[in-house]
Every structure is written in C-alpha cells, then in structure tokens.
Enzyme design. Structure first.
Site, PDB file in Angstrom:
ATOM      1  N   SER A 180       0.830  -1.196   0.000  1.00 53.18           N
ATOM      2  CA  SER A 180       0.000   0.000   0.000  1.00 53.18           C
ATOM      3  C   SER A 180       0.871   1.255   0.000  1.00 53.18           C
ATOM      4  O   SER A 180       1.666   1.444  -0.919  1.00 53.18           O
ATOM      5  CB  SER A 180      -0.944  -0.044   1.206  1.00 53.18           C
ATOM      6  OG  SER A 180      -1.953   0.922   1.092  1.00 53.18           O
ATOM      7  N   ASP A 274     -10.288  -3.829  -4.848  1.00 55.72           N
ATOM      8  CA  ASP A 274      -9.452  -2.768  -4.300  1.00 55.72           C
ATOM      9  C   ASP A 274      -9.486  -1.551  -5.213  1.00 55.72           C
ATOM     10  O   ASP A 274      -9.162  -1.660  -6.407  1.00 55.72           O
ATOM     11  CB  ASP A 274      -8.005  -3.281  -4.167  1.00 55.72           C
ATOM     12  CG  ASP A 274      -7.069  -2.308  -3.473  1.00 55.72           C
ATOM     13  OD1 ASP A 274      -7.505  -1.183  -3.131  1.00 55.72           O
ATOM     14  OD2 ASP A 274      -5.901  -2.663  -3.274  1.00 55.72           O
ATOM     15  N   HIS A 304      -8.005  -5.082  -0.355  1.00 52.23           N
ATOM     16  CA  HIS A 304      -6.816  -4.309  -0.017  1.00 52.23           C
ATOM     17  C   HIS A 304      -6.344  -4.714   1.386  1.00 52.23           C
ATOM     18  O   HIS A 304      -7.139  -4.858   2.309  1.00 52.23           O
ATOM     19  CB  HIS A 304      -7.151  -2.817  -0.028  1.00 52.23           C
ATOM     20  CG  HIS A 304      -5.962  -1.943   0.194  1.00 52.23           C
ATOM     21  ND1 HIS A 304      -5.115  -1.592  -0.826  1.00 52.23           N
ATOM     22  CD2 HIS A 304      -5.469  -1.366   1.327  1.00 52.23           C
ATOM     23  CE1 HIS A 304      -4.147  -0.815  -0.336  1.00 52.23           C
ATOM     24  NE2 HIS A 304      -4.343  -0.671   0.962  1.00 52.23           N
TER      25      HIS A 304
END
Length: 347
Positions: A180, A274, A304
């Site tokens: 991320s 996501d 995610h």
C-alpha cells in the site's frame, strides 16, 4: 470482474465497516488516537488471529538508529539527524555467509501503521527465504507530511547498505518491499536507487501499491465502496500525506517519474476488490514499457491489505509464497527461472 470474496473475508469486512469512523470523517488531530486504538487492536487475541503470528524460526529485535540527513533531487533536504526504530527479522540459528536483506516499508496510508502489522509477512520471509528483513518505522503524517517518509525510507536503505557487515547481510543483494503506502515508498526508493547509481538493489516487491496521487482510475470507480479501503479513504490519506505538496512529484507519485526503477526486477501484486488495483496494474505496464522484468499478479478474490490479514484472507498464503519465491530468485542468481514480464491471475 473480480472473483467473489471468501466468506470469512466478507464477515471481516462487515465487522470492519461497523467499527469506527472513516479516516475521511476524522479531523487530523484525531489521527494519533486512531493509531493508538489500532495498535491496541493489533496486539489483542483477535488482532493476532487476523494479522497472523510470527514464524517460530524467526528472531526479532528492535533497534533505534540515528539517520543522517541525505540529499534527494527536487526536495529540500533535512538539516538534522532523524531517530527511527528498525524492526529486524532474521532466521534463527546459523546461516552460511552473509544473507540477502529485504528493506520493508509498512502500509497505512502514510498516516497509520507500524512494522508489527507486517510481522507475519516479514518473519516468514526471513525464515523461509532465508534473508534478513529490516522493517522501517518511518515518520507519519499529518505530524510529518511528505516528504518526511521518503527521506526516512531512502536514508534507512542507505544505512542498511553502509552497515551490511555489522548486520551480517550482503550489500549486493538488497530488495525493497512494501504494501500500500509502503509499496509507494518502495517504488520511490527503487527509482532513487537507480537514478543515484546505487547497485545494491536487485529487486522490488510492490504489494497493492499507490503509485498515482491525482487521477481516478477505473478500479477506483468500480470499487469506490470496497471493504478495508474506500475511494474516500484513499483521497483522505493523500490529503493528509501531501498537505498541499505537488501531487505530480515523482517522489510522491512514482507513476509520474522517470521509471528508472525499471532496471530492477519487480513483483507487483494487486487485489481484485481494491480501488488501488489499477495503480499497480498501470505501474507494471509503465515499467514493462521501459523494458523492465515485471511479474504482475492479481489476487482476484482479495481485498486491499490481504497480506496483513492472513486470518481472514485465504489468498494471503499464496501471495506470501510468491514474494518468498521472488526474493529467492533475484537474490540467488544461480536459481534458474525465466524473467517475469507477465501478468498472472490467482483467484
């Protein structure tokens, strides 16, 4: 179209959606308290089940280090040293010769997070590759907005390379990795390394990375209300991180940069459910256009954050195995295997 989510992931998403306000609905001054709640939850029995337990054959120590100011083209350099915590994972027992090293940057939207949330991933990678993993507790926004995290991550990589002998690692076999926001920082650092001529890096692992700050890609529209991360949440994290800085700067949005990092083999993983999915897909395409060795894998039935959620996301174990296989390949030239340069789907 993304594959259906496993039942346990759906249940987790339902519970997660019922607890706490979105980051988009909280004022900046509430962020520290949100971090404290998150840390407490992570250390609870439920949190440890969701995030996974560390590998029994991994030895874990914390080290506080002082990082000297560094220069990065286009950014105003810091003038004083920064003190950070590094969480270091190494395989228990003896290992032949200096080990490869993975410098790891956690996720959390540059606002939340800590190395402990990646304990399952980091410890298994250390024990099973085998390698040493150095996870960086970089400074967070809004107290320390961009480019503080960039300086911290770049400085940490240089610190590891300079102290390779002391750490028992091989300075010519270094991988940067992150998920991320950490994937964003790993991509930025890989680009900085290539531009500076640092030959230590042999690979980059980018897991559902954020690579663009401004444009809205199709996956964000398709999964605007996805579990774990929503479009509103994405935009709130960007605002808190950038704090008015240029969203097109390559050290903020690596998709906008020179893509010098294409010289370093890349494993890019994305999740089907996501809003950030296309950030990883488009970055993989951009690296390929520059001639990069890229493996792109979409875990279609994942949300995610799956690599930090092995208790509720079954694809996490396959994704972990893929990262370990990649680290072995790029750090051990004698292991044969065709370059990536491909797209894979793993439902």
């Amino acid at each position: 179209m993304a594959a259906p989510l496993p039942l346990r992931t759906k249940l987790f998403a339902l519970m997660e959606g019922l607890t706490g306000a979105s980051i988009a609905d909280e004022p900046p001054e509430a962020v520290p308290a949100r971090r404290a709640r998150r840390t407490k939850l992570l250390s609870s029995p439920v949190g440890r089940w969701v995030a996974g337990r560390p590998h029994r054959a991994a030895h874990i120590v914390d080290r506080t280090v002082e990082l000297q100011p560094v220069e990065i083209t286009g950014l105003e350099s810091a003038t004083v040293p920064v003190t950070l915590r590094l969480r270091i994972y190494r395989p228990s027992g003896s290992a032949p010769g200096p080990l490869p090293v993975v410098v790891l940057f956690h996720g959390g939207g540059w606002v939340l997070g800590e190395p402990e949330q990646d304990e399952w991933w980091a410890s298994h990678m250390a024990a099973e590759s085998p390698c040493v993993v150095v996870s960086v507790d970089y400074r967070l926004a809004p107290e320390n907005p961009y480019p503080a995290a960039v300086f911290d991550c770049w400085s940490s990589l240089l610190w590891v390379v300079e102290r390779a002998a002391e750490l028992g690692v091989d300075a010519t076999r270094v991988v940067v990795a992150g998920d991320s926001a950490g994937g964003n920082l790993a991509a930025v650092v890989a680009d900085l390394a290539a531009q500076s001529g640092l030959s230590a890096l042999v690979g980059q692992v980018l897991v559902y990375p954020g690579t663009e700050m401004e444009d809205v890609f199709p996956s964000e529209r398709e999964h605007a209300e996805a579990p774990v991360l929503t479009s509103r949440g994405m935009r709130a994290f960007v605002r808190l991180y950038l704090d008015g800085a240029d969203p097109y700067a390559p050290t903020a949005a690596p998709l906008r940069g020179s893509l010098a990092g294409a010289a370093i083999p890349a494993l890019i993983q994305v999740a089907g459910h996501d809003p950030l999915r296309d950030n990883g897909v488009f970055y993989a395409d951009a690296l390929r256009e520059k001639g990069g060795d890229v493996t792109l894998t979409e875990y279609e039935n994942a949300v995610h954050g799956y690599l930090s959620l092995p208790g509720v996301s079954p694809p996490a174990r396959r994704a972990l195995a893929e990262t370990i296989e990649f680290v072995r390949r790029v750090t051990n030239p004698e292991i044969s295997g065709e370059p990536g340069s491909q797209a894979r789907s793993d439902a």
